[in-house]
Write a protein that holds these residues in place. Structure first.
Motif, short mmCIF file in Angstrom:
data_model
loop_
_atom_site.label_atom_id
_atom_site.label_comp_id
_atom_site.label_asym_id
_atom_site.label_seq_id
_atom_site.Cartn_x
_atom_site.Cartn_y
_atom_site.Cartn_z
N HIS A 101 42.42 27.90 15.46
CA HIS A 101 43.97 28.10 15.97
C HIS A 101 43.64 28.94 17.26
O HIS A 101 42.84 30.11 17.15
CB HIS A 101 44.57 28.53 14.93
CG HIS A 101 44.92 27.53 13.75
ND1 HIS A 101 45.56 26.35 14.04
CD2 HIS A 101 44.25 27.38 12.64
CE1 HIS A 101 45.55 25.52 12.91
NE2 HIS A 101 44.68 26.19 12.09
N ALA A 102 44.62 28.83 18.27
CA ALA A 102 44.74 29.95 19.22
C ALA A 102 45.29 31.03 18.58
O ALA A 102 46.02 31.19 17.42
CB ALA A 102 45.80 29.41 20.20
N PRO A 103 44.96 32.15 19.41
CA PRO A 103 45.48 33.43 18.67
C PRO A 103 47.02 33.56 18.57
O PRO A 103 47.70 32.76 19.38
CB PRO A 103 44.98 34.47 19.70
CG PRO A 103 43.81 33.84 20.48
CD PRO A 103 44.08 32.34 20.37
N LEU A 104 47.46 34.32 17.63
CA LEU A 104 48.92 34.40 17.44
C LEU A 104 49.78 34.72 18.69
O LEU A 104 49.30 35.80 19.38
CB LEU A 104 49.19 35.37 16.40
CG LEU A 104 50.67 35.47 15.95
CD1 LEU A 104 51.03 34.32 15.46
CD2 LEU A 104 51.08 36.50 15.02
N GLY A 105 50.50 34.03 19.25
CA GLY A 105 51.37 33.97 20.33
C GLY A 105 50.83 33.48 21.56
O GLY A 105 51.65 33.48 22.63
N ALA A 106 49.80 32.95 21.39
CA ALA A 106 49.41 32.28 22.85
C ALA A 106 49.63 31.29 23.36
O ALA A 106 50.15 30.96 24.56
CB ALA A 106 47.68 32.06 22.62
N ALA A 107 50.25 30.32 22.36
CA ALA A 107 50.82 29.34 22.99
C ALA A 107 52.28 29.64 23.31
O ALA A 107 53.01 28.89 24.01
CB ALA A 107 51.16 28.15 21.44
N THR A 108 52.86 30.63 22.74
CA THR A 108 54.23 31.01 23.28
C THR A 108 54.15 31.65 24.61
O THR A 108 54.98 31.35 25.47
CB THR A 108 54.90 32.23 22.21
OG1 THR A 108 54.88 31.63 20.92
CG2 THR A 108 56.27 32.35 22.66
N ILE A 109 53.05 32.46 25.03
CA ILE A 109 52.89 32.88 26.21
C ILE A 109 52.85 31.88 27.29
O ILE A 109 53.26 31.96 28.36
CB ILE A 109 51.74 34.00 26.18
CG1 ILE A 109 52.10 35.15 25.24
CG2 ILE A 109 51.18 34.40 27.50
CD1 ILE A 109 50.97 36.13 25.19
N LEU A 110 51.89 30.88 26.61
CA LEU A 110 51.54 29.72 27.58
C LEU A 110 52.95 29.43 28.02
O LEU A 110 53.21 28.70 29.27
CB LEU A 110 50.72 28.64 26.83
CG LEU A 110 50.23 27.33 27.90
CD1 LEU A 110 49.81 27.66 29.23
CD2 LEU A 110 49.61 26.62 27.02
N HIS A 111 53.96 28.77 26.81
CA HIS A 111 54.94 28.32 27.40
C HIS A 111 55.92 28.96 28.38
O HIS A 111 56.59 28.51 29.16
CB HIS A 111 55.85 27.80 26.17
CG HIS A 111 55.25 26.83 25.12
ND1 HIS A 111 54.96 25.39 25.59
CD2 HIS A 111 54.66 26.80 24.19
CE1 HIS A 111 54.49 24.95 24.47
NE2 HIS A 111 54.33 25.75 23.90
N VAL A 112 55.97 30.32 28.03
CA VAL A 112 56.88 31.17 28.93
C VAL A 112 56.34 31.15 30.02
O VAL A 112 56.93 31.08 31.27
CB VAL A 112 56.69 32.66 28.16
CG1 VAL A 112 57.27 33.78 29.35
CG2 VAL A 112 57.42 32.71 26.98
N VAL A 113 54.93 31.25 30.72
CA VAL A 113 54.41 31.28 31.66
C VAL A 113 54.52 29.88 32.62
O VAL A 113 54.99 29.72 33.56
CB VAL A 113 52.78 31.55 31.69
CG1 VAL A 113 52.27 31.17 33.35
CG2 VAL A 113 52.61 32.80 31.29
N ASN A 114 54.49 28.92 31.84
CA ASN A 114 54.88 27.53 32.40
C ASN A 114 56.30 27.45 32.61
O ASN A 114 56.69 26.72 33.63
CB ASN A 114 54.44 26.37 31.26
CG ASN A 114 54.77 24.95 31.80
OD1 ASN A 114 54.26 24.74 33.01
ND2 ASN A 114 55.00 24.02 30.88
N ALA A 115 57.30 27.74 32.01
CA ALA A 115 58.64 27.89 32.34
C ALA A 115 58.83 28.55 33.53
O ALA A 115 59.66 28.16 34.55
CB ALA A 115 59.45 28.63 31.24
N PHE A 116 58.22 29.89 33.95
CA PHE A 116 58.26 30.71 34.86
C PHE A 116 57.78 30.03 36.20
O PHE A 116 58.47 29.87 37.38
CB PHE A 116 57.66 31.90 34.91
CG PHE A 116 58.45 33.18 34.34
CD1 PHE A 116 59.73 33.76 34.77
CD2 PHE A 116 58.03 33.67 33.11
CE1 PHE A 116 60.54 34.54 34.16
CE2 PHE A 116 58.99 34.66 32.12
CZ PHE A 116 59.82 34.96 32.76
N THR A 117 56.86 29.31 36.03
CA THR A 117 56.12 28.48 37.20
C THR A 117 56.88 27.43 37.57
O THR A 117 57.07 27.21 38.77
CB THR A 117 54.73 28.17 36.55
OG1 THR A 117 53.99 29.14 36.34
CG2 THR A 117 53.82 27.30 37.86
#
Length: 82
Positions: free
Chosen positions: A26-42
Motif C-alpha cells: 500500500h502507498a504510504p498513509l496520505g500519499a493518495a490524498t496528496i496526489l489528489h490535492v496536487v492533481n486538483a491544483f494542477t
C-alpha cells in the motif's frame, strides 16, 4: 518440489497448479490524498491559464471593427462564445 510456469503459477511434482501469490503493498498513509490535492491544483491552474488566454482573445476581438471581424469570419455576437 515446486516448479514455476511461464505465467508465474507454481506447479508441484504431482501437476497441481497453485495460484501465484502476489505481495500487496500500500502507498504510504496520505500519499493518495496528496496526489489528489496536487492533481486538483494542477487542473485548476491549467483551467485558469485557459480562461485567461480566452479572456485576452475576447478582449482583442472586441477591439476590432465589424468589418475586421467579418474579414476573419466572425460576428460580434460570436466573441462571447470564445
Amino acid at each position: 518440489m515446486k516448479f514455476t510456469t511461464d505465467n508465474g503459477s507454481a506447479v508441484s511434482e504431482s501437476g497441481n497448479a497453485q495460484m501465484a501469490q502476489t505481495a500487496t503493498k500500500h502507498a504510504p498513509l496520505g500519499a493518495a490524498t496528496i496526489l489528489h490535492v496536487v492533481n486538483a491544483f494542477t487542473t485548476t491552474f491549467d483551467e485558469v491559464i485557459e480562461w485567461n488566454k480566452n479572456r485576452k482573445t475576447r478582449k482583442v476581438l472586441s477591439g476590432l471593427t465589424d468589418a475586421q471581424l467579418e474579414d476573419i469570419g466572425l460576428e460580434r455576437a460570436e466573441i462571447a462564445k470564445i
